[in-house]
Design an enzyme around this catalytic site. Structure first.
Site, mmCIF file in Angstrom:
data_model
loop_
_atom_site.group_PDB
_atom_site.id
_atom_site.type_symbol
_atom_site.label_atom_id
_atom_site.label_comp_id
_atom_site.label_asym_id
_atom_site.label_seq_id
_atom_site.Cartn_x
_atom_site.Cartn_y
_atom_site.Cartn_z
ATOM 1 C CG ASP A 104 -2.157 -27.201 99.517
ATOM 2 O OD1 ASP A 104 -2.868 -28.218 99.615
ATOM 3 O OD2 ASP A 104 -1.333 -26.834 100.384
ATOM 4 C CD GLU A 140 -4.327 -28.912 103.449
ATOM 5 O OE1 GLU A 140 -3.158 -29.297 103.501
ATOM 6 O OE2 GLU A 140 -5.277 -29.566 103.944
#
Length: 800
Positions: A551, A594
């Protein structure tokens, strides 16, 4: 009955038959000779008896005549008796009165020598009567001279004849004994035998004596029985029986031995035949002689050897073809690497037909046949063609004509007649292959010697329907390729057509359905399928699977500060860098926004930590350049990433659980300050952690299993995750995570579950060069994808 039994019986019949006949002949001969001799002795004895009795009667007649001729009859009678000419003399008158009788004469009755009729009672004496007459011939009376018949008389007869003599007291039955020289033990048997004799025939008693009756007859009025013992050896029949039994025993032993010796090779041959009938072609028969059976055994052994050789050759050929088809099927099922599939097809076709060389060519967009793979063509192609792959225009030469017309060709080629640009050869065979929809039309046209047509149409098919040509050259051990080779080659060409078509369709479908359009990584849909497949593979082969959840830190600030276009650029560059740091077999996914996921097959916790360290460094060390907000000047955006690590089966037992464990570790990395990585807690509750930004150790410089060195941050030290026994590498040649990479194979083999290069292998000057393409694309020559239980898309990167 078995052959041995029949041979034994036949031998016994052949041997014992003459023995039995000989014994019977000997016994019969001995009995016949004995009977003949005994009959002859009895005949001589009977003649002697008659002679003796007749002589006695003549003597008595002379005595009676002497008394009758003298006037002094009493004196003459006394002299006759005294001289022994008669035992008694008796004179009677005409009236029958006795006028003179010698004293001591034998008792009555007297048997007259001239009488032939049977006696009415016992015979006491033999007598001869002479009539007395006067000078004128008138009867005056009779003179009788007698001789007693007593045991002494019978004994004298026995002594004269040499046989036993018995005098009967009456000639009529029942036979009664008067006097005899027989022993007590045989008298009854002799009398019983004499009672059965009619006339003077010879009979035999139960104890082996021969008996004959003599008289009464003229000149011999006495009823006599003569007997002699048998002259045959005692125990003759017992000896013969014993001899036959001994001969039979010896014959049985000899017959059994001969039958065994004779039938043993046949039994061995029959046993070997039974074994061959059951499929054992190693059966052999010992050759024990050079006779017909020995030659038969030798011929059988040669036959089984040759049959075994033929069967072995056929089995080897069948197994080889099965192996090639299995490899081909496994390859088609496990990978969509077109070059690998084509190499397996070509190699299998060469091995199945025994060709020396071959090539598989595909039609490119320019209408030219281009060799995708080739074997054994070194030195066969023209010098100008050796620098690159073989290229043949459609319609040119043998290969171009096969591709253009769809008709297979085979035959001989003279060196001077080889088409330009094609390999030189003595014999060749080439078959076309087209898209699956056009294959039936092309093959039917080829079989009917007519140009191929479009399906459902009578118009000739265009070259655009042809995919390529499979060609083989110079068959081993034969002058030319035959129809069987053509049929086999058609099979492999059909596989090649299906493979090419499948790869093209699969690539397009995957590109449309399984990739993220922004980053070029696999999407969340394929993540679900891949994690299931990789977990199943790890479980099946006892391997480990590491999952990295990534992430981007504070990515919302990037969007808010620089705009979504810059954010998209950051995501695309991040994906490119991830592809550059993972192996061919690793899979990278964009889970959403993301958030990203990386699957590391056959990688343990240490190897995954090294990859995490490598990814963090790759993102951290070089800011990402993107266009400014609203199309402004490019700006450098510093980006970091937090990574969570989970390992199957150490942290979870299912795909979803290992994803959840990696996600939990990601949250732990976020909580630890971001720009770091954490290892998920295992199922025992033990915490696994590792260093992040402060690490100076680069993953490319270590090996899987080395502990990343913490630097600059007091993070908890990482600890090794215990590897369960099921995760140990089996004895199948598969590498473990962190083990040196296995050398490349020199020939196509059935695909392994995965061909894994361990994480942590040196990435310096000696490492294999890798490039990172922008996104998914067609499979590249030389790459080898891992096996899967379902469709597997092309690998996203060849770099780390």
């Amino acid at each position: 009955m078995t052959l041995r039994g029949r041979l034994t019986t036949a031998f016994l019949a052949v041997v014992l038959g003459p023995v039995l006949l000989g014994a019977f002949f000997v016994g019969s001969t001995v009995v016949a000779v004995d009977r003949s001799r005994s009959t002859e002795r009895l005949a001589v004895a009977a003649a002697t008896v008659r002679t003796s009795v007749d002589a006695l009667c003549q003597q008595l007649r002379a005595a009676a005549d002497a008394v009758a001729l003298t006037g002094d009859r009493p004196g003459a009678a006394g002299q006759v008796v005294s001289r022994g000419l008669a035992a008694a003399v008796r004179v009677t008158d005409v009236a029958g009165r006795v006028t003179y009788a010698s004293p001591g004469g034998p008792p009555e009755p007297w048997r007259d020598c001239s009488t032939a009729a049977p006696a009415a009672g016992p015979v006491r004496a033999l007598a001869v009567r002479v009539d007395l007459r006067d000078r004128s011939g008138g009867p005056l009376g009779t003179v009788a001279a007698a001789h007693p018949v007593d045991p002494a008389f019978v004994a004298r007869l026995a002594a004269v004849t040499g046989v036993a003599v018995t005098l009967l007291d009456d000639a009529e039955a029942p036979v009664r004994l008067a006097h005899t020289t027989e022993s007590t033990g045989v008298r009854d048997a002799v009398l019983a035998a004499a009672g059965t004799v009619d006339g003077e025939r010879v009979t035999e008693t139960a104890d082996g004596r021969y008996v004959r009756r003599v008289g009464p007859s003229a000149g011999q009025p006495l009823p006599l029985v003569l007997s002699v013992p048998s002259d045959q050896p005692p125990g003759l029949y017992a000896a013969l029986v014993a001899a036959v039994l001994v001969a039979a025993l010896l014959a049985v032993v000899a017959a059994g031995r001969l039958a065994r010796v004779t039938t043993r090779p046949l039994v061995e041959l029959a046993g070997a035949v039974d074994r061959v009938a059951l499929g054992d072609l190693t059966a052999r028969v010992p050759v024990r002689s050079r006779d017909e059976i020995g030659r038969l055994a030798g011929a059988f052994n040669r036959m089984t050897r040759e049959t075994g050789t033929y069967v072995a050759a056929l089995t080897s050929s069948r197994d080889q073809l099965r192996g090639h088809l299995a490899v081909l099927g496994d390859t088609l099922a496990s990978t969509h690497d077109l070059q690998r599939i084509l190499r397996v097809i070509l190699h299998s076709a060469i091995a199945a037909t025994g060709a020396r060389a071959g090539a598989l060519l595909l039609v490119d967009d320019g209408g030219v046949l281009v060799a995708q793979c080739a074997e054994g063509l070194d030195g066969r192609c023209p010098p100008e063609e050796r620098a690159g792959p073989l290229r043949v225009p459609l319609g040119s030469g043998v290969l171009g004509a096969v591709a253009a017309t769809g008709e297979p060709q085979r035959g001989r080629a003279e060196p001077s007649a080889v088409p330009p640009g094609e390999p030189s050869c003595r014999t060749y065979v080439a078959v076309p292959f087209a898209a699956p929809g056009a294959t039936g039309a092309v093959d039917a046209a080829a079989r009917a010697d007519a140009p191929p047509t479009r399906p459902g149409s009578s118009e000739p098919a265009s070259p655009a329907g042809a995919l390529g040509v499979l060609a083989l050259y110079d068959r081993l051990g034969a002058d030319e390729f035959d129809d069987d080779d053509l049929v086999t080659l058609r099979t492999f060409a059909g596989h090649a057509a299906v493979a090419v078509d499948n790869v093209r369709v699969h690539e397009e479908a995957q590109r449309l359905s399984l990739t993220d359009p922004l980053t070029g990584l696999w999407n969340y849909r394929y993540l679900r399928e891949s994690i299931r497949r990789e977990v199943e593979r790890a479980n099946r082969f006892g391997r480990m699977l590491s999952v990295l959840a990534l992430d981007l830190d504070r990515f919302k600030d990037v969007n808010d500060t620089h705009g979504h276009a810059a954010g998209d650029a950051v995501l695309a560059e991040f994906a490119r860098r991830v592809r550059g740091e993972i192996r061919e077999v690793d899979l990278a996914f964009r889970q959403g926004g993301e958030e990203f996921v990386v699957l590391l097959p056959e990688t343990d916790a240490r190897g995954a930590a090294i990859v995490a360290e490598r990814l963090g460094a790759a993102i951290r060390e070089a800011p990402i350049t993107a266009d400014g907000h609203g199309g402004g000047a490019p700006v450098a955006i510093a980006v970091t990433v937090s990574i969570g690590i989970a390992v199957y089966p150490g942290h979870a037992s299912t795909g979803q659980e290992v994803l959840d464990a990696a996600d939990d570790a990601l949250y732990a990395a976020k909580a630890a300050g971001r720009d770091t990585w954490r290892i998920a807690d295992d199922r025992a509750g033990e915490e696994r952690a590792g260093g992040g930004r402060a690490g100076e150790e680069r993953a490319g410089g270590g090996r899987a299993g080395e502990e990343p060195v913490a630097h600059g941050r007091a993070d908890p030290p990482a600890r090794e995750i215990p590897v369960p026994a099921g995760a140990l590498s089996p004895e199948d040649g598969m590498p473990r995570a962190g083990a040196p990479r296995q050398p490349a194979r020199t020939r196509p083999e059935p695909p392994d579950p995965v061909d894994v290069e361990p994480h942590g292998a040196p990435a310096g000057p000696g490492a294999e060069p890798r490039t990172a393409p922008a996104g998914p694309g067609p499979a590249r020559p030389g790459t080898s994808g891992g096996a899967s239980s379902g469709p597997h898309p092309p690998r996203q990167s060849r770099g780390r």
